[in-house]
Design a protein around this motif. Structure first.
Motif, PDB file in Angstrom:
ATOM      1  N   ASP A   1       1.080  -1.216   0.088  1.00 19.79           N
ATOM      2  CA  ASP A   1      -0.001   0.078  -0.043  1.00 19.79           C
ATOM      3  C   ASP A   1       0.743   1.290   0.005  1.00 19.79           C
ATOM      4  O   ASP A   1       0.228   2.432  -0.401  1.00 19.79           O
ATOM      5  CB  ASP A   1      -0.957  -0.161   1.306  1.00 19.79           C
TER       6      ASP A   1
ATOM      7  N   GLU B   1     -12.889   7.164  10.776  1.00 21.03           N
ATOM      8  CA  GLU B   1     -13.568   5.996  10.594  1.00 21.03           C
ATOM      9  C   GLU B   1     -12.922   5.460   9.385  1.00 21.03           C
ATOM     10  O   GLU B   1     -12.663   6.231   8.133  1.00 21.03           O
ATOM     11  CB  GLU B   1     -15.059   6.220  10.359  1.00 21.03           C
ATOM     12  N   ASN B   2     -12.511   4.352   9.308  1.00 20.70           N
ATOM     13  CA  ASN B   2     -11.749   3.649   7.939  1.00 20.70           C
ATOM     14  C   ASN B   2     -12.827   3.068   7.166  1.00 20.70           C
ATOM     15  O   ASN B   2     -12.601   1.912   7.183  1.00 20.70           O
ATOM     16  CB  ASN B   2     -10.733   2.797   8.399  1.00 20.70           C
ATOM     17  N   ILE B   3     -13.915   3.896   6.491  1.00 22.81           N
ATOM     18  CA  ILE B   3     -14.877   3.508   5.870  1.00 22.81           C
ATOM     19  C   ILE B   3     -14.695   4.014   4.412  1.00 22.81           C
ATOM     20  O   ILE B   3     -14.064   4.882   4.233  1.00 22.81           O
ATOM     21  CB  ILE B   3     -16.238   3.569   6.527  1.00 22.81           C
ATOM     22  N   PRO B   4     -15.390   3.560   3.373  1.00 21.53           N
ATOM     23  CA  PRO B   4     -15.174   3.822   2.167  1.00 21.53           C
ATOM     24  C   PRO B   4     -15.747   5.401   2.162  1.00 21.53           C
ATOM     25  O   PRO B   4     -16.681   5.646   2.792  1.00 21.53           O
ATOM     26  CB  PRO B   4     -16.205   2.927   1.288  1.00 21.53           C
TER      27      PRO B   4
ATOM     28  N   LYS C   1     -19.366   6.385   1.964  1.00 20.88           N
ATOM     29  CA  LYS C   1     -20.069   6.423   3.175  1.00 20.88           C
ATOM     30  C   LYS C   1     -19.819   7.669   3.768  1.00 20.88           C
ATOM     31  O   LYS C   1     -20.788   8.092   4.799  1.00 20.88           O
ATOM     32  CB  LYS C   1     -19.876   5.124   4.032  1.00 20.88           C
TER      33      LYS C   1
ATOM     34  N   ASP D   1     -14.550   4.240  -3.638  1.00 20.46           N
ATOM     35  CA  ASP D   1     -14.680   2.922  -2.723  1.00 20.46           C
ATOM     36  C   ASP D   1     -13.459   2.694  -1.910  1.00 20.46           C
ATOM     37  O   ASP D   1     -13.111   1.639  -1.316  1.00 20.46           O
ATOM     38  CB  ASP D   1     -14.765   1.650  -3.636  1.00 20.46           C
ATOM     39  N   ARG D   2     -12.574   3.885  -2.062  1.00 18.72           N
ATOM     40  CA  ARG D   2     -11.450   3.862  -1.063  1.00 18.72           C
ATOM     41  C   ARG D   2     -11.674   4.300   0.191  1.00 18.72           C
ATOM     42  O   ARG D   2     -12.344   5.033   0.586  1.00 18.72           O
ATOM     43  CB  ARG D   2     -10.236   4.902  -1.533  1.00 18.72           C
ATOM     44  N   ASN D   3     -10.780   3.409   1.299  1.00 16.76           N
ATOM     45  CA  ASN D   3     -11.161   3.697   2.745  1.00 16.76           C
ATOM     46  C   ASN D   3     -10.666   4.974   3.035  1.00 16.76           C
ATOM     47  O   ASN D   3      -9.643   5.571   2.569  1.00 16.76           O
ATOM     48  CB  ASN D   3     -10.277   2.706   3.393  1.00 16.76           C
ATOM     49  N   PHE D   4     -11.434   5.813   3.986  1.00 14.59           N
ATOM     50  CA  PHE D   4     -11.114   7.234   4.041  1.00 14.59           C
ATOM     51  C   PHE D   4      -9.613   7.425   4.638  1.00 14.59           C
ATOM     52  O   PHE D   4      -8.849   8.448   4.348  1.00 14.59           O
ATOM     53  CB  PHE D   4     -12.142   7.731   5.097  1.00 14.59           C
TER      54      PHE D   4
ATOM     55  N   SER E   1      -7.127   5.843   4.197  1.00 17.97           N
ATOM     56  CA  SER E   1      -6.027   5.461   3.098  1.00 17.97           C
ATOM     57  C   SER E   1      -5.781   6.790   2.246  1.00 17.97           C
ATOM     58  O   SER E   1      -4.742   6.804   1.393  1.00 17.97           O
ATOM     59  CB  SER E   1      -6.369   4.344   2.452  1.00 17.97           C
TER      60      SER E   1
ATOM     61  N   GLN F   1      -8.731  13.513   1.694  1.00 20.42           N
ATOM     62  CA  GLN F   1      -9.868  13.378   2.838  1.00 20.42           C
ATOM     63  C   GLN F   1     -10.423  14.806   2.888  1.00 20.42           C
ATOM     64  O   GLN F   1     -11.936  14.924   3.102  1.00 20.42           O
ATOM     65  CB  GLN F   1      -9.132  13.437   4.050  1.00 20.42           C
TER      66      GLN F   1
END
Length: 443
Positions: free
Chosen positions: A13, A318-321, A324, A362-365, A367, A373
């Motif tokens: 990554d 929050e490590n969410i897409p 979201k 769809d990338r986690n926040f 990342s 961001q």
């Protein structure tokens, strides 16, 4: 000072498109410059030895201090929540740093780093959150330290225009490729500020907003002309008075700039408007024609407001897409705890496309880069086409392209007469031309 040769991080990554070779020689002051998501911060973490290498070699100097982007906002710890800074009881139990504004917190980290007499000082976006006087003072201090050879300096910058004159070399970083280090004057001659490609067409935005309202996600405005009405509002914590007998009226359709030095109470004032500050119930405040404490819930207020701020950026760990995170703006929550309907996701996708971040869907926040961001959180603020839009330092961390793109979107919002805007900035040139009113706070 620092040297890495053909470096490939062990974690996939964190890898660049090709092995990285880079050195910072004795006496050099270097700026890493490039677009949001280009890999600048990853390169610094690699350069400082935080990423174990699968291949290549690295050598590092001792006594390095690094001031990261999020240090302006505080640590993204699980115990922090958005309203904590203004909740008296939790303020008493928490670290005193929570009481500081983002600009004050930036000053704290700068002083802390310099007090260690570092051999190498690395700063990500050094001037964010600082008022005019603080920027001038800090810039002069860095230039003096560089001239005297007290410390070597590495800066991470999103815009070429931000490169200080004491910088000797520039490393361009874009598309996960580390470019060759060049002299500052050669970089400025060969790499003009990137123009915006496909900037938002204002009529398209207005048409899109009409589509948005037709999807029944938007809210109808009532007939009351006063969006905000405050009379003799005083906010204090212990012996410290933050706001003293402030009276302010904002009418529907007005566009305001909220100005003032670090620590003057701008964020505290916004916390009263956004129903994040418990002291608002004891103050003479009316929002959208309703007196605070007259029966409306915090959610009745928030559903009419779009909001982004340094405090919100900190609260979002929050490590969410990304989609979201944007969708959470429809529910005014930090995180997403309900399943949006397909038509709501359609609205989110439309807004992400407007802000040029559809490919981050769809990338986690966590990342994403700091600038990416910020774009996601800006999209979240716009997603319900709010009656009142509050933007607290909206341009933090944005590169030249995204700076102009977001400026165009804000200008388009301001063209709509039924929309109300409050924008906070320490850069007067960031204010849209439609901003015709100003409230300036003082220390």
């Amino acid at each position: 000072m620092i040297k890495i040769e053909n470096a490939v991080p062990r974690n996939p990554d964190f890898r660049f498109r090709e092995p990285v070779s880079l050195s910072v020689e004795d006496g050099e002051h270097v700026a890493f410059v490039g677009p949001n998501g280009g890999g600048k911060s990853l390169l610094v973490w690699m350069m400082l030895g935080h990423y174990p290498l699968l291949k290549g070699e690295a050598s590092y100097c001792e006594n390095v201090r690094f001031i990261a982007f999020r240090d302006s906002y505080g640590a993204a710890d699980t115990g922090y929540y958005l309203q904590q800074r203004w909740n008296s009881q939790d303020r008493d139990e928490a670290s005193p740093l929570i009481l500081l504004s983002s600009g004050e917190l930036r000053k704290y980290h700068i002083n802390k780093a310099l007090s260690a007499n570092p051999r190498l000082l690395v700063i990500d976006k050094p001037f964010i959150g600082l008022d005019v006087a603080a920027r001038e003072q800090f810039g002069s201090l860095l230039a003096e330290l560089a001239a005297k050879g007290k410390v070597q300096i590495v800066l991470i910058l999103a815009r070429m225009s931000e490169i200080p004159d004491f910088i000797t070399h520039v490393v361009p970083v874009a598309g996960m490729v580390c470019g060759a280090k060049v002299r500052r004057e050669h970089y400025r001659e060969s790499a003009p500020e990137n123009p915006v490609v496909g900037v938002l067409n204002p009529p398209e935005y207005i048409d899109g907003a009409a589509f948005f309202k037709s999807s029944n996600v938007g809210l109808a405005s009532d007939a009351n002309d006063k969006v905000i009405e405050m009379h003799d509002v005083t906010i204090r914590y212990g012996k410290r008075v933050i706001l003293n007998k402030l009276s302010w009226t904002v009418r529907r359709g007005e566009k305001w700039a909220l100005l003032g030095p670090n620590g003057s109470g701008k964020s505290t004032l916004l916390s009263l408007i956004c129903a994040d500050n418990p002291q608002s119930y004891s103050c003479n405040i009316s929002l959208f024609g309703s007196r605070r404490g007259s029966g409306e819930s915090i959610w009745d207020i928030k559903k009419r407001i779009g909001y982004v701020s340094p405090e919100m950026h900190r609260a979002y760990s929050e490590n969410i897409p990304a989609i979201k995170i944007v969708a959470s703006g429809l529910y005014d929550s930090v995180g997403l705890y309900v399943q949006p309907k397909p038509e709501q996701y359609t609205v989110c996708d439309w807004w992400m496309n407007v802000f040029g971040i559809r490919d981050l869907r769809d990338r986690n926040f966590m990342s994403l880069s700091d600038g990416e961001q910020r774009l996601v959180l800006l999209t979240r603020a716009f997603v319900k086409d709010p009656e009142l839009l509050i933007l607290d330092e909206p341009m933090h961390g944005l590169d030249g392209h995204n700076y102009l793109l977001v400026s165009a979107i804000i200008e388009s919002f301001c063209r709509r007469p039924d929309k109300t805007l409050i924008i906070v900035t320490h850069y007067i040139e960031e204010l849209p031309e439609y901003v015709t009113k100003r409230l300036t706070l003082s220390l």
